[in-house]
Design an enzyme around this catalytic site. Structure first.
Site, PDB file in Angstrom:
ATOM      1  N   HIS A   1       0.849  -1.186   0.000  1.00 15.54           N
ATOM      2  CA  HIS A   1       0.000   0.000   0.000  1.00 15.54           C
ATOM      3  C   HIS A   1       0.882   1.233   0.000  1.00 15.54           C
ATOM      4  CE1 HIS A   1       0.955  -0.659   4.216  1.00 15.54           C
ATOM      5  NE2 HIS A   1       0.496   0.549   4.531  1.00 15.54           N
TER       6      HIS A   1
ATOM      7  N   ASP B   1       5.974   4.356   4.971  1.00 15.54           N
ATOM      8  CA  ASP B   1       6.876   3.372   5.576  1.00 15.54           C
ATOM      9  C   ASP B   1       6.945   2.075   4.772  1.00 15.54           C
ATOM     10  OD1 ASP B   1       4.151   3.161   6.477  1.00 15.54           O
ATOM     11  OD2 ASP B   1       4.767   1.682   7.957  1.00 15.54           O
TER      12      ASP B   1
ATOM     13  N   ASP C   1      -0.272  -4.034   5.892  1.00 13.46           N
ATOM     14  CA  ASP C   1      -0.899  -3.718   7.166  1.00 13.46           C
ATOM     15  C   ASP C   1      -2.386  -4.067   7.050  1.00 13.46           C
ATOM     16  OD1 ASP C   1       1.569  -2.459   7.102  1.00 13.46           O
ATOM     17  OD2 ASP C   1       0.879  -0.648   8.057  1.00 13.46           O
TER      18      ASP C   1
ATOM     19  N   HIS D   1       5.966  -6.115  11.691  1.00 13.77           N
ATOM     20  CA  HIS D   1       5.415  -4.759  11.710  1.00 13.77           C
ATOM     21  C   HIS D   1       5.234  -4.336  13.163  1.00 13.77           C
ATOM     22  CE1 HIS D   1       2.778  -1.288  10.726  1.00 13.77           C
ATOM     23  NE2 HIS D   1       3.473  -1.300   9.590  1.00 13.77           N
TER      24      HIS D   1
END
Length: 304
Positions: free
Chosen positions: A63, A67, A213, A271
């Site tokens: 995405h 980061d 994420d 993550h």
């Protein structure tokens, strides 16, 4: 067995720290290199891991949060300076062309190789890459922006030859590939030697999924049924479950629930939020639901 390895270059969350770079991984399948996400600092991590820049086949971005992609334009520029001529395919959800094409036009206008940006539909599972070694498909994820994970499925290998049996029947080398492909052997005097006598089963097909994420989703487990290894974000502990929901992330227990429901063989959680000085709390929580869980770390190598 053929090589199927994953190098975790960075497994931190949004804030890079001395301990963790943000999300970047490299998947090596039979010496074909694929990059997953491309965080700031990825070039130095590649050099520390002694991974050749020139071997990168394609890049897959989950995405368009910084980061996960701030390192992309720098890497593209470096590949040009290193003399790459082979085209580079980059896959990401909708928006990559709008965001990165102007940067490519400005910083890499004289690139010696073609840069192809592919926008994928992050709302559905679909095959976006396919060659003789691997099939790569998207995994719909639920985040604050369009986001998808990626599932790598190894292509089946050929049967293994029983060398002593081959020698006993004096089968010529020219017929080995046919036998590996499943054919029987017919001797010069007409005797049929069954393939099952000449071969052993091929190596089991391996698979790897990269999910970050995302909020918890039971639908993801359906896509990941029985895979070899799952990397799933585990940004927060249960104590911060409300924050996880607010920011569209997962807790360690939720990552473990996905693994359990999918019947995966191995779970690696990453993550990792910088708020946890002792990251073992995340591992302990995940293990209460899925025992075969490991905590990711920068520089970790996963061999499947």
């Amino acid at each position: 067995m053929e090589k199927f390895e994953i190098d975790i270059l960075g497994c931190g969350a949004a804030l890079p720290t001395p301990k963790h770079m943000s999300s970047t991984q490299v998947v090596n399948i039979r010496e074909k290199i694929f990059m997953l996400d491309c965080a700031e600092g990825c070039q130095m991590a590649l050099r520390r891991s002694r991974i050749k820049f020139s071997n990168i086949q394609a890049i897959f971005i989950t995405h368009l949060h910084g980061d996960h992609c701030f390192g992309l334009i720098g890497l593209i520029s470096t590949l040009g300076l290193l003399g790459r001529t082979k085209e580079l395919n980059i896959y990401a959800p909708t928006g990559i062309v709008k965001i990165f094409q102007p940067q490519i036009d400005f910083f890499c206008s004289e690139s010696p190789f073609k840069i192809l940006l592919h926008e994928v539909d992050s709302r559905k599972q679909s095959v976006i890459y396919d060659d003789r070694s691997v099939e790569i498909s998207t995994i719909p994820l639920s985040h604050r922006v369009p986001c998808c994970g990626y599932l790598f499925r190894e292509k089946p290998t050929l049967l293994h030859i029983k060398r002593d049996v081959i020698d006993a029947f004096h089968i010529p080398i020219s017929q080995i590939n046919n036998i590996k492909a499943g054919l029987d052997w017919i001797s010069p005097d007409g005797e049929v030697i069954k393939n099952s006598l000449l071969t052993l089963p091929p190596d089991p097909v391996r698979s790897y999924a990269y999910c970050t994420d995302t909020m918890y989703s039971s639908q993801v487990s359906d896509i990941l049924k029985d895979i070899t290894c799952l990397y799933h974000e585990a940004t927060f502990t249960d104590e911060h479950s409300l924050l996880a929901k607010k920011t569209a992330h997962s807790t360690a227990k939720q990552a473990a629930k996905v693994a359990l429901d999918a019947n995966v063989k191995r779970l690696v959680i990453g993550h990792l939020s910088s708020r946890y000085k002792d990251e073992s709390v995340l591992l302990k929580e995940a293990k209460t639901i899925f025992e075969n869980t490991e905590l990711a770390n920068d520089g970790m190598k996963i061999k499947l």
